[in-house]
Design a protein around this motif. Sequence first.
Motif, mmCIF file in Angstrom:
data_model
loop_
_atom_site.group_PDB
_atom_site.id
_atom_site.type_symbol
_atom_site.label_atom_id
_atom_site.label_comp_id
_atom_site.label_asym_id
_atom_site.label_seq_id
_atom_site.Cartn_x
_atom_site.Cartn_y
_atom_site.Cartn_z
ATOM 1 N N UNK A 11 0.828 -1.204 0.000
ATOM 2 C CA UNK A 11 0.000 0.000 0.000
ATOM 3 C C UNK A 11 0.867 1.261 0.000
ATOM 4 N N UNK A 12 0.225 2.425 -0.018
ATOM 5 C CA UNK A 12 0.962 3.689 -0.064
ATOM 6 C C UNK A 12 1.922 3.827 1.105
ATOM 7 N N UNK A 13 1.442 3.514 2.308
ATOM 8 C CA UNK A 13 2.254 3.710 3.515
ATOM 9 C C UNK A 13 2.803 2.362 3.986
ATOM 10 N N UNK A 14 4.111 2.215 3.884
ATOM 11 C CA UNK A 14 4.744 0.961 4.283
ATOM 12 C C UNK A 14 4.679 0.765 5.799
ATOM 13 N N UNK A 15 4.901 1.870 6.542
ATOM 14 C CA UNK A 15 4.867 1.812 7.997
ATOM 15 C C UNK A 15 4.076 2.979 8.568
ATOM 16 N N UNK A 16 3.308 2.700 9.617
ATOM 17 C CA UNK A 16 2.610 3.753 10.335
ATOM 18 C C UNK A 16 2.599 3.431 11.827
ATOM 19 N N UNK A 17 2.897 4.447 12.633
ATOM 20 C CA UNK A 17 2.827 4.330 14.086
ATOM 21 C C UNK A 17 1.891 5.418 14.587
ATOM 22 N N UNK A 18 0.902 5.033 15.380
ATOM 23 C CA UNK A 18 -0.049 5.997 15.930
ATOM 24 C C UNK A 18 -0.109 5.857 17.449
ATOM 25 N N UNK A 19 -0.077 6.982 18.140
ATOM 26 C CA UNK A 19 -0.245 7.041 19.588
ATOM 27 C C UNK A 19 -1.330 8.063 19.884
ATOM 28 N N UNK A 20 -2.367 7.634 20.577
ATOM 29 C CA UNK A 20 -3.525 8.490 20.832
ATOM 30 C C UNK A 20 -3.945 8.359 22.285
ATOM 31 N N UNK A 21 -4.405 9.457 22.887
ATOM 32 C CA UNK A 21 -5.013 9.415 24.214
ATOM 33 C C UNK A 21 -6.153 10.423 24.249
ATOM 34 N N UNK A 22 -7.113 10.222 25.160
ATOM 35 C CA UNK A 22 -8.234 11.145 25.218
ATOM 36 C C UNK A 22 -9.298 10.691 26.193
ATOM 37 N N UNK A 23 -10.495 11.235 26.019
ATOM 38 C CA UNK A 23 -11.627 10.960 26.897
ATOM 39 C C UNK A 23 -12.746 10.305 26.094
ATOM 40 N N UNK A 24 -13.542 9.461 26.787
ATOM 41 C CA UNK A 24 -14.653 8.806 26.133
ATOM 42 C C UNK A 24 -15.832 8.640 27.061
ATOM 43 N N UNK A 25 -16.928 8.109 26.506
ATOM 44 C CA UNK A 25 -18.147 7.910 27.286
ATOM 45 C C UNK A 25 -18.818 6.609 26.878
ATOM 46 N N UNK A 26 -19.399 5.917 27.873
ATOM 47 C CA UNK A 26 -20.195 4.715 27.626
ATOM 48 C C UNK A 26 -21.643 5.128 27.422
ATOM 49 N N UNK A 27 -22.113 5.119 26.185
ATOM 50 C CA UNK A 27 -23.505 5.470 25.912
ATOM 51 C C UNK A 27 -24.443 4.325 26.282
ATOM 52 N N UNK A 43 6.474 6.147 3.457
ATOM 53 C CA UNK A 43 6.003 5.614 2.178
ATOM 54 C C UNK A 43 6.932 4.510 1.668
ATOM 55 N N UNK A 44 6.453 3.822 0.622
ATOM 56 C CA UNK A 44 7.223 2.732 0.025
ATOM 57 C C UNK A 44 8.463 3.264 -0.695
ATOM 58 N N UNK A 45 9.477 2.429 -0.794
ATOM 59 C CA UNK A 45 10.684 2.839 -1.518
ATOM 60 C C UNK A 45 10.435 2.933 -3.023
ATOM 61 N N UNK A 46 9.393 2.217 -3.520
ATOM 62 C CA UNK A 46 9.068 2.261 -4.948
ATOM 63 C C UNK A 46 7.985 3.298 -5.261
ATOM 64 N N UNK A 47 7.643 4.155 -4.305
ATOM 65 C CA UNK A 47 6.649 5.210 -4.503
ATOM 66 C C UNK A 47 7.122 6.174 -5.596
ATOM 67 N N UNK A 48 6.272 6.393 -6.616
ATOM 68 C CA UNK A 48 6.642 7.286 -7.721
ATOM 69 C C UNK A 48 6.674 8.751 -7.300
#
Length: 250
Positions: free
Chosen positions: A118-134, A155-160
């Motif tokens: 795919x377009x993105x070979x590697x992705x790292x995400x770190x998220x924090x926040x607040x939520x609610x139980x509906x 991105x990939x090394x073969x990305x144009x």
Amino acid sequence: MSKLPVIVSLLSTLTLLSFSTMAKDEDSTASGEFSGDAKVGFIYTKTDETSMSVNSGVTLKYEEQLWHHTAAFSTYYTRGNDSDDGTNKNKTTYDLKYDMSETFFIFGNAKYEHDQFATYREQILLVSGFGANLIDSEKASLDIGAGPGYRYSKRQRFDDDLPNHSEDEMIANIFIEGDSKITDGLEIGGGVRMDYGDSNTTTTTHGYLKNKLMESLSLMIDAEYIYNSVVASGKAHDEIYSTISLNYDF
């Protein structure tokens, strides 16, 4: 990359508070519960061409009073022919939730994805926040949440367009997640997650149906739809993964 320590600090604080709570409460260890499941699906066809697809996953959960820990790993593999790259993708996630009350909670989420084509070979995400139980009952649950985060993508090394280009940025996350037990042996669930950033916005929608076959064995049908607002030339904005697999609960 200077923004990374800020998000890591938020997640680390939640984890340290978790261990601190377990140390202070003598009954917490006794009330803690481990559970999990493992799944595998396999499709092989041979006509004019040979095709093979494999999907697998493992989920581990630990519930302890106000704390909820979930770690998961999943992988998709499809062998393509000469004109098709196929699919080779894996994902690892860790979710942490602390219940502040019967309705509101604090959450932290870490995710690593690796995709061979795919377009993105590697992705790292770190998220924090607040939520609610509906909704929170024995038969159904529905959670919503939002918060800031950090994303690193390469991105990939073969990305144009941008070969091997990497980028880190602050993002905004929002999600809704729910499940429902139709009968003792039939369960459905799903959710939507959006990670908004200047370089790309990813929207992920997923759903599943789980039918119990025997005590610990179930048949699971699940589907995941991913939309990236920015992709490389020649790549589709959409990704769809649908699987049928056997699921073992433990």
